[in-house]
Write a protein that holds these residues in place. Structure first.
Motif, PDB file in Angstrom:
ATOM      1  N   THR A 262      82.281 -50.591  -1.999  1.00  0.00           N
ATOM      2  CA  THR A 262      81.624 -51.447  -2.992  1.00  0.00           C
ATOM      3  C   THR A 262      82.311 -52.802  -3.150  1.00  0.00           C
ATOM      4  O   THR A 262      81.646 -53.798  -3.420  1.00  0.00           O
ATOM      5  CB  THR A 262      81.574 -50.767  -4.371  1.00  0.00           C
ATOM      6  OG1 THR A 262      82.906 -50.477  -4.807  1.00  0.00           O
ATOM      7  CG2 THR A 262      80.771 -49.477  -4.318  1.00  0.00           C
ATOM      8  N   GLU A 323      71.263 -37.941   3.314  1.00  0.00           N
ATOM      9  CA  GLU A 323      71.635 -38.321   1.949  1.00  0.00           C
ATOM     10  C   GLU A 323      72.755 -39.362   1.955  1.00  0.00           C
ATOM     11  O   GLU A 323      72.747 -40.310   1.158  1.00  0.00           O
ATOM     12  CB  GLU A 323      72.077 -37.087   1.165  1.00  0.00           C
ATOM     13  CG  GLU A 323      70.964 -36.088   0.899  1.00  0.00           C
ATOM     14  CD  GLU A 323      71.455 -34.870   0.135  1.00  0.00           C
ATOM     15  OE1 GLU A 323      72.617 -34.894  -0.323  1.00  0.00           O
ATOM     16  OE2 GLU A 323      70.686 -33.904   0.005  1.00  0.00           O
ATOM     17  N   GLU A 326      71.279 -42.751   2.864  1.00  0.00           N
ATOM     18  CA  GLU A 326      70.623 -43.372   1.709  1.00  0.00           C
ATOM     19  C   GLU A 326      71.653 -43.991   0.767  1.00  0.00           C
ATOM     20  O   GLU A 326      71.482 -45.118   0.276  1.00  0.00           O
ATOM     21  CB  GLU A 326      69.807 -42.325   0.952  1.00  0.00           C
ATOM     22  CG  GLU A 326      68.572 -41.824   1.679  1.00  0.00           C
ATOM     23  CD  GLU A 326      67.837 -40.774   0.859  1.00  0.00           C
ATOM     24  OE1 GLU A 326      66.604 -40.884   0.740  1.00  0.00           O
ATOM     25  OE2 GLU A 326      68.502 -39.845   0.337  1.00  0.00           O
ATOM     26  N   HIS A 327      72.713 -43.249   0.514  1.00  0.00           N
ATOM     27  CA  HIS A 327      73.773 -43.696  -0.394  1.00  0.00           C
ATOM     28  C   HIS A 327      74.423 -44.987   0.111  1.00  0.00           C
ATOM     29  O   HIS A 327      74.596 -45.955  -0.646  1.00  0.00           O
ATOM     30  CB  HIS A 327      74.814 -42.582  -0.516  1.00  0.00           C
ATOM     31  CG  HIS A 327      76.040 -42.944  -1.281  1.00  0.00           C
ATOM     32  ND1 HIS A 327      76.081 -42.984  -2.654  1.00  0.00           N
ATOM     33  CD2 HIS A 327      77.294 -43.281  -0.858  1.00  0.00           C
ATOM     34  CE1 HIS A 327      77.292 -43.332  -3.052  1.00  0.00           C
ATOM     35  NE2 HIS A 327      78.049 -43.516  -1.983  1.00  0.00           N
ATOM     36  N   ALA A 329      73.196 -47.115   2.281  1.00  0.00           N
ATOM     37  CA  ALA A 329      72.207 -48.191   2.325  1.00  0.00           C
ATOM     38  C   ALA A 329      72.059 -48.856   0.963  1.00  0.00           C
ATOM     39  O   ALA A 329      71.942 -50.088   0.865  1.00  0.00           O
ATOM     40  CB  ALA A 329      70.862 -47.642   2.797  1.00  0.00           C
ATOM     41  N   ARG A 330      72.075 -48.058  -0.086  1.00  0.00           N
ATOM     42  CA  ARG A 330      71.972 -48.637  -1.435  1.00  0.00           C
ATOM     43  C   ARG A 330      73.172 -49.534  -1.734  1.00  0.00           C
ATOM     44  O   ARG A 330      73.033 -50.588  -2.363  1.00  0.00           O
ATOM     45  CB  ARG A 330      71.851 -47.523  -2.472  1.00  0.00           C
ATOM     46  CG  ARG A 330      70.483 -46.840  -2.479  1.00  0.00           C
ATOM     47  CD  ARG A 330      70.310 -45.941  -3.682  1.00  0.00           C
ATOM     48  NE  ARG A 330      71.162 -44.768  -3.623  1.00  0.00           N
ATOM     49  CZ  ARG A 330      70.801 -43.605  -3.090  1.00  0.00           C
ATOM     50  NH1 ARG A 330      69.593 -43.460  -2.552  1.00  0.00           N
ATOM     51  NH2 ARG A 330      71.634 -42.576  -3.092  1.00  0.00           N
ATOM     52  N   LYS A 331      74.343 -49.132  -1.288  1.00  0.00           N
ATOM     53  CA  LYS A 331      75.522 -49.975  -1.482  1.00  0.00           C
ATOM     54  C   LYS A 331      75.384 -51.287  -0.707  1.00  0.00           C
ATOM     55  O   LYS A 331      75.732 -52.364  -1.204  1.00  0.00           O
ATOM     56  CB  LYS A 331      76.780 -49.222  -1.055  1.00  0.00           C
ATOM     57  CG  LYS A 331      77.200 -48.121  -2.034  1.00  0.00           C
ATOM     58  CD  LYS A 331      78.476 -47.440  -1.588  1.00  0.00           C
ATOM     59  CE  LYS A 331      78.931 -46.394  -2.605  1.00  0.00           C
ATOM     60  NZ  LYS A 331      79.572 -46.980  -3.793  1.00  0.00           N
ATOM     61  N   ASN A 333      72.602 -52.768   0.143  1.00  0.00           N
ATOM     62  CA  ASN A 333      71.560 -53.595  -0.473  1.00  0.00           C
ATOM     63  C   ASN A 333      72.116 -54.477  -1.590  1.00  0.00           C
ATOM     64  O   ASN A 333      71.563 -55.532  -1.890  1.00  0.00           O
ATOM     65  CB  ASN A 333      70.441 -52.709  -1.033  1.00  0.00           C
ATOM     66  CG  ASN A 333      69.557 -52.126   0.050  1.00  0.00           C
ATOM     67  OD1 ASN A 333      69.523 -52.622   1.178  1.00  0.00           O
ATOM     68  ND2 ASN A 333      68.835 -51.065  -0.278  1.00  0.00           N
ATOM     69  N   ALA A 334      73.202 -54.031  -2.203  1.00  0.00           N
ATOM     70  CA  ALA A 334      73.795 -54.782  -3.313  1.00  0.00           C
ATOM     71  C   ALA A 334      74.815 -55.819  -2.845  1.00  0.00           C
ATOM     72  O   ALA A 334      75.334 -56.586  -3.667  1.00  0.00           O
ATOM     73  CB  ALA A 334      74.463 -53.812  -4.289  1.00  0.00           C
ATOM     74  N   THR A 394      65.623 -46.930   3.401  1.00  0.00           N
ATOM     75  CA  THR A 394      66.321 -47.400   2.200  1.00  0.00           C
ATOM     76  C   THR A 394      66.799 -48.842   2.270  1.00  0.00           C
ATOM     77  O   THR A 394      66.828 -49.544   1.250  1.00  0.00           O
ATOM     78  CB  THR A 394      67.540 -46.488   1.915  1.00  0.00           C
ATOM     79  OG1 THR A 394      67.161 -45.112   2.058  1.00  0.00           O
ATOM     80  CG2 THR A 394      68.064 -46.702   0.506  1.00  0.00           C
ATOM     81  N   ILE A 395      67.186 -49.315   3.442  1.00  0.00           N
ATOM     82  CA  ILE A 395      67.716 -50.681   3.577  1.00  0.00           C
ATOM     83  C   ILE A 395      66.647 -51.709   3.209  1.00  0.00           C
ATOM     84  O   ILE A 395      65.477 -51.572   3.579  1.00  0.00           O
ATOM     85  CB  ILE A 395      68.211 -50.923   5.023  1.00  0.00           C
ATOM     86  CG1 ILE A 395      69.566 -50.256   5.242  1.00  0.00           C
ATOM     87  CG2 ILE A 395      68.283 -52.397   5.358  1.00  0.00           C
ATOM     88  CD1 ILE A 395      70.745 -50.981   4.629  1.00  0.00           C
ATOM     89  N   ASP A 396      67.056 -52.744   2.497  1.00  0.00           N
ATOM     90  CA  ASP A 396      66.155 -53.840   2.145  1.00  0.00           C
ATOM     91  C   ASP A 396      65.998 -54.761   3.357  1.00  0.00           C
ATOM     92  O   ASP A 396      66.935 -55.482   3.711  1.00  0.00           O
ATOM     93  CB  ASP A 396      66.733 -54.613   0.960  1.00  0.00           C
ATOM     94  CG  ASP A 396      65.817 -55.723   0.470  1.00  0.00           C
ATOM     95  OD1 ASP A 396      64.823 -56.023   1.160  1.00  0.00           O
ATOM     96  OD2 ASP A 396      66.110 -56.297  -0.596  1.00  0.00           O
TER      97      ASP A 396
END
Length: 446
Positions: A262, A323, A326-327, A329-331, A333-334, A394-396
């Protein structure tokens, strides 16, 4: 030369004689000791920095502290001492800290030490040093010394305290590092199964004019890296060994906590990420592996690997890797800065090889213990394919600072290591743009 000012901390109502002796030995070694009281029972009245001085920093009196349970009292004492020593550091009144204590003394003293910057001398004498020291060390460079005994001055303990006193004074008086050029620092994560890739990639980055800090991805290494990034030490990161995330999500023993992966995104520094080692969940001896997982080790990709008597690995399943994808990818994206997720399609570490290859880390016999071939593309890992499916979902795709690149290589292939290093160097030089490597010979369309 001016004597170095050393804080000598301890719970004085139970270890006063030992702390007095330790302070005397600091003075004998050429330091200027100041005894700091962190007692939780009662104030002794002879400390250079009294307990009353300490707890006043958090708006309390000693009577308030003694009326509390020991856990609450120790928390306030630590908070007060952290503030007090920060004031002393800013005033140039302290050059190092040493403490002696049992579990309570070590708990308070090392909390103080953890608040101090990297490179500031920190020595903790405690019998707790013979066990799990992770709660005491945290992510700081604390020197833990096992003093054999918890209390008492005698022919066994005096030499140990004397040595420790000399150590902290010496640490506070290091020679100048003249002629050593400080270069921009690149972070990198490594585990045994990704060593060939990491060493080759980091060497390329070093030759390009950077220093590289390689942290061991065993939980503490990941936490330290996240902290170093937030503290501004790290210019960019080759985060190419990320299995600590699997351990966090799946109950392994090498978790770096939920904040792994992060800091770079939040700070906006360039990051090249790969799922190195993400094929494994790590445990201790085989007897510590959950029975439910042992029953599944005959499933494709779920194999068991005993690395040594104290480390046992189990393969990450296809549902689990989805899973995790996905996790992660969300990180991503930010992320605020340039970020690439690079996925080697032919395996992610030494245990994830289709055939033996000693140069890539697996001597055989047969395929690596967690390898599972994709049914439609058997040269590729089934786990890689499932991971990519999660990323696609999941990736933007609209973020210009974020790209997923698939490579038709194994993680430890030299060409993969070279490619990862080249990507980061492009970012660091401001030359990277999304899609500029689409025509590379072994890049696969995402």
């Amino acid at each position: 030369m001016t004597a170095k000012q050393i804080i000598v901390a301890g719970i004085l109502d139970t270890k006063g004689d030992e702390i007095k002796f330790l302070a005397e030995r600091v003075k004998a070694a050429g330091g200027k000791p100041s005894v700091l009281e962190i007692s939780v029972g009662h104030e002794v009245g002879w400390a250079d920095i009294s307990l009353s001085d300490v707890v006043a920093r958090v708006g309390k009196k000693k009577e308030d502290i003694f009326a509390l349970d020991r856990n609450s009292a120790s928390d306030l004492i630590a908070q007060g001492a952290i503030k007090l020593i920060k004031e002393m550091r800013e005033a140039g009144q302290v050059d190092g800290i040493i403490a002696y204590g049992g579990s309570m003394g070590a708990s308070i003293a090392t909390r103080i030490m953890q608040s101090l910057p990297i490179g500031f001398p920190k020595v903790m004498l405690t019998t707790m040093a013979s066990g799990d020291v992770s709660p005491y060390v945290g992510t700081r460079d604390i020197c833990m010394i096992y003093p054999i005994a918890e209390a008492g001055l005698n022919k066994v303990t005096r030499p140990i305290l004397n040595n420790a006193a000399a150590a902290v004074v010496g640490m506070a008086s290091p020679p100048d590092m003249e002629g050593i050029e400080e270069k921009p620092l690149i972070g990198c994560m490594m585990f045994g199964v990704t060593t060939p890739c990491v060493l080759r990639a980091s060497s390329i980055v070093e030759k390009a004019g950077y220093d590289v800090m390689i942290n061991h991805a065993v939980g503490s290494g990941g936490r330290s890296m996240e902290e170093l990034i937030r503290d501004g030490y790290i210019t960019g990161i080759l985060d190419i060994t990320t299995h600590e995330i699997a351990d966090e999500m799946l109950g392994g023993v090498l978790s770096a906590g939920p904040d792994r992966m992060t800091a770079a995104g939040e700070m906006g520094i360039p990051q090249v990420i790969a799922p190195g080692g993400l094929d494994l969940i790590n445990f201790g001896p085989k007897s510590t592996v959950p029975a439910t997982l042992l029953k599944e080790t005959d499933q494709p990709g779920r194999g068991l690997y005993e690395h040594n008597p104290t480390v046992t690995c189990v393969g990450v399943s296809m549902d689990e890797i989805y899973e995790i994808g996905e996790h992660m990818a969300r990180k991503l994206n930010a992320a605020k800065g340039p970020s690439i997720m690079c996925v080697p399609m032919r395996g992610w570490g030494a245990c994830d090889l289709a055939t033996p290859d000693i140069e890539l880390g697996w001597a055989g016999p047969g395929a690596g213990p967690v390898w599972a071939a994709d049914e439609n593309n058997p040269q590729w890992s089934k786990r890689s394919m499932r991971y990519v499916q999660a990323l696609k979902a999941t990736i933007d795709p609209d973020k210009d600072n974020l790209e997923v690149i698939l490579v038709d290589k194994h993680m430890n292939d030299p060409e993969c290591a070279d490619f990862l290093a080249e990507l980061l160097l492009e970012m660091l030089k401001g030359k990277w743009t999304k899609g500029n490597r689409a025509d590379h010979p072994f890049v696969i369309p995402f």
